[in-house]
Scaffold this motif. Sequence first.
Motif, PDB file in Angstrom:
ATOM      1  N   TYR A   1      70.034  61.137  51.868  1.00 24.43           N
ATOM      2  CA  TYR A   1      69.323  61.204  50.417  1.00 24.43           C
ATOM      3  C   TYR A   1      70.446  62.171  49.445  1.00 24.43           C
ATOM      4  N   PRO A   2      71.300  61.510  48.840  1.00 22.24           N
ATOM      5  CA  PRO A   2      72.199  62.331  48.095  1.00 22.24           C
ATOM      6  C   PRO A   2      71.495  63.310  47.027  1.00 22.24           C
ATOM      7  N   ASP A   3      70.338  62.985  46.496  1.00 25.45           N
ATOM      8  CA  ASP A   3      69.614  63.681  45.432  1.00 25.45           C
ATOM      9  C   ASP A   3      68.956  64.747  45.846  1.00 25.45           C
ATOM     10  N   LEU A   4      68.546  64.748  47.268  1.00 30.02           N
ATOM     11  CA  LEU A   4      68.004  66.017  47.950  1.00 30.02           C
ATOM     12  C   LEU A   4      69.126  67.002  48.331  1.00 30.02           C
ATOM     13  N   GLU A   5      69.237  68.402  47.762  1.00 27.81           N
ATOM     14  CA  GLU A   5      70.037  69.288  48.084  1.00 27.81           C
ATOM     15  C   GLU A   5      69.614  70.491  48.789  1.00 27.81           C
ATOM     16  N   ARG A   6      70.107  70.968  49.902  1.00 25.67           N
ATOM     17  CA  ARG A   6      69.739  72.223  50.437  1.00 25.67           C
ATOM     18  C   ARG A   6      70.466  73.242  49.888  1.00 25.67           C
ATOM     19  N   VAL A   7      69.607  74.138  49.185  1.00 28.52           N
ATOM     20  CA  VAL A   7      70.016  75.158  48.276  1.00 28.52           C
ATOM     21  C   VAL A   7      69.873  76.730  48.875  1.00 28.52           C
ATOM     22  N   ALA A   8      68.966  76.673  50.146  1.00 20.77           N
ATOM     23  CA  ALA A   8      69.000  77.891  50.711  1.00 20.77           C
ATOM     24  C   ALA A   8      68.564  77.464  52.288  1.00 20.77           C
ATOM     25  N   GLU A   9      69.189  78.614  53.054  1.00 25.80           N
ATOM     26  CA  GLU A   9      68.959  78.450  54.656  1.00 25.80           C
ATOM     27  C   GLU A   9      69.116  79.849  54.857  1.00 25.80           C
ATOM     28  N   GLN A  10      67.804  79.963  56.009  1.00 30.53           N
ATOM     29  CA  GLN A  10      67.946  81.490  56.274  1.00 30.53           C
ATOM     30  C   GLN A  10      67.411  81.502  58.084  1.00 30.53           C
ATOM     31  N   VAL A  11      67.964  82.144  58.588  1.00 27.57           N
ATOM     32  CA  VAL A  11      67.471  82.360  60.139  1.00 27.57           C
ATOM     33  C   VAL A  11      66.372  83.146  60.120  1.00 27.57           C
ATOM     34  N   ALA A  12      65.097  82.770  60.948  1.00 28.10           N
ATOM     35  CA  ALA A  12      64.057  83.555  60.748  1.00 28.10           C
ATOM     36  C   ALA A  12      63.492  83.739  62.074  1.00 28.10           C
ATOM     37  N   ASN A  13      64.676  83.327  63.252  1.00 27.68           N
ATOM     38  CA  ASN A  13      64.284  83.625  64.587  1.00 27.68           C
ATOM     39  C   ASN A  13      62.972  83.286  65.308  1.00 27.68           C
ATOM     40  N   TRP A  14      62.390  82.111  64.641  1.00 27.58           N
ATOM     41  CA  TRP A  14      61.150  81.657  65.214  1.00 27.58           C
ATOM     42  C   TRP A  14      60.111  82.420  64.894  1.00 27.58           C
ATOM     43  N   ASP A  15      60.087  83.537  64.202  1.00 25.17           N
ATOM     44  CA  ASP A  15      59.162  84.668  63.762  1.00 25.17           C
ATOM     45  C   ASP A  15      58.326  84.371  62.511  1.00 25.17           C
ATOM     46  N   ARG A  16      57.093  84.598  62.452  1.00 22.82           N
ATOM     47  CA  ARG A  16      56.242  84.601  61.490  1.00 22.82           C
ATOM     48  C   ARG A  16      56.609  85.377  60.299  1.00 22.82           C
ATOM     49  N   THR A  17      56.526  86.680  60.545  1.00 20.37           N
ATOM     50  CA  THR A  17      56.793  87.488  59.715  1.00 20.37           C
ATOM     51  C   THR A  17      58.203  87.409  59.034  1.00 20.37           C
ATOM     52  N   GLN A  18      59.175  87.345  59.897  1.00 20.88           N
ATOM     53  CA  GLN A  18      60.485  86.886  59.087  1.00 20.88           C
ATOM     54  C   GLN A  18      60.429  85.565  58.369  1.00 20.88           C
ATOM     55  N   GLY A  19      59.842  84.777  58.738  1.00 24.95           N
ATOM     56  CA  GLY A  19      59.551  83.242  57.988  1.00 24.95           C
ATOM     57  C   GLY A  19      59.135  83.707  56.422  1.00 24.95           C
ATOM     58  N   HIS A  20      57.893  84.800  56.600  1.00 27.06           N
ATOM     59  CA  HIS A  20      57.397  85.022  55.382  1.00 27.06           C
ATOM     60  C   HIS A  20      58.564  85.821  54.618  1.00 27.06           C
ATOM     61  N   ASP A  21      59.143  86.760  55.359  1.00 24.72           N
ATOM     62  CA  ASP A  21      60.292  87.609  54.342  1.00 24.72           C
ATOM     63  C   ASP A  21      61.457  86.633  53.807  1.00 24.72           C
ATOM     64  N   LYS A  22      61.842  85.882  54.715  1.00 21.32           N
ATOM     65  CA  LYS A  22      63.107  85.088  54.164  1.00 21.32           C
ATOM     66  C   LYS A  22      62.506  83.904  53.226  1.00 21.32           C
ATOM     67  N   MET A  23      61.399  83.768  53.173  1.00 24.65           N
ATOM     68  CA  MET A  23      60.829  82.815  52.170  1.00 24.65           C
ATOM     69  C   MET A  23      60.796  83.552  50.868  1.00 24.65           C
ATOM     70  N   GLN A  24      60.153  84.582  50.748  1.00 21.27           N
ATOM     71  CA  GLN A  24      60.070  85.378  49.626  1.00 21.27           C
ATOM     72  C   GLN A  24      61.531  85.560  48.969  1.00 21.27           C
ATOM     73  N   SER A  25      62.294  85.807  49.684  1.00 17.72           N
ATOM     74  CA  SER A  25      63.974  86.067  49.319  1.00 17.72           C
ATOM     75  C   SER A  25      64.286  84.705  48.818  1.00 17.72           C
ATOM     76  N   MET A  26      64.298  83.712  49.460  1.00 15.20           N
ATOM     77  CA  MET A  26      64.700  82.506  48.902  1.00 15.20           C
ATOM     78  C   MET A  26      64.044  81.964  47.747  1.00 15.20           C
ATOM     79  N   LEU A  27      62.653  82.100  47.457  1.00 17.80           N
ATOM     80  CA  LEU A  27      62.091  81.735  46.378  1.00 17.80           C
ATOM     81  C   LEU A  27      62.511  82.374  45.317  1.00 17.80           C
TER      82      LEU A  27
END
Length: 274
Positions: A137-163
């Motif tokens: 899908y050429p019009d779908l662009e991944r603009v951010a990717e973060q390693v959160a190590n399978w972890d919920r807290t890291q997922g939360h924090d990395k999501m905040q920074s990506m947002l």
Amino acid sequence: MAEGKIAAAEASKLGYTANVSAHKGDTNVESNLVDTAITNHSVAIILDPANASGSVGAVRKAVAAHIPVFLVNAEINQSGLAKAQLVSNNAQGAAVGAQEWVKRVGDKGHYAELLGSPSDNNAATRSNGYNTVLSQYPDLERVAEQVANWDRTQGHDKMQSMLQAHPDIIGVISGNDDMALGAIAALKEAGKLKTIKVGGFDGSPDAIAAIKSGQLQYTVLQPVATFARKAVDEADSFIRTGKTGAAEEKQLFNCILITEQNVGKYTEPFTISE
């Protein structure tokens, strides 16, 4: 620990006494647990390896002590040591998940990805599986990717920074449910959960609850219950006959998409009725 409980129940049914312990991804703890199993003269070890490369030593140590090892959920970077490696078909599951994710978010816009631990081969396999589908899908662009190590807290924090860096994203695709649930918490705090859709992977009980409440779009069920029981059955066969009964050391089990359509069939942890 769900897979440990399931395996222990199966072992008990077959007449064995099972000891269940958790290494929580720590190879030093894993090594100590294997030492304990050797000291206790265990007849077999069912192991969810902590690290694709770092767990090889622990498996080798058990094999040297003439204890057969059966790996579940994750693999190691060496064949011929474990009697069996029983894992989810992560590439198939990622493809199924990515296809559903596109249905939910649409085929154009910016998106973000949360990746699992680099030491676990499942992380790269899932991410590559996602990319294989989403790159169509050429019009779908991944603009951010973060390693959160399978972890919920890291997922939360990395999501905040990506947002903060990319407030226009329309969706988040996650390598597992815990990171997805962390992302959902961050999106709720930001008042963005209605406009940014999240997809998970694992089929954990918490993810099922999030699907039922409309916060998570879907998850991809790893058939943990199936291969945890199967590993014990193969261990029992090997103890009795010297053969696992399986044709190959590495055995793949297909994953199942869970959405609001079939979530009612989820009857117990990591189990869905047909």
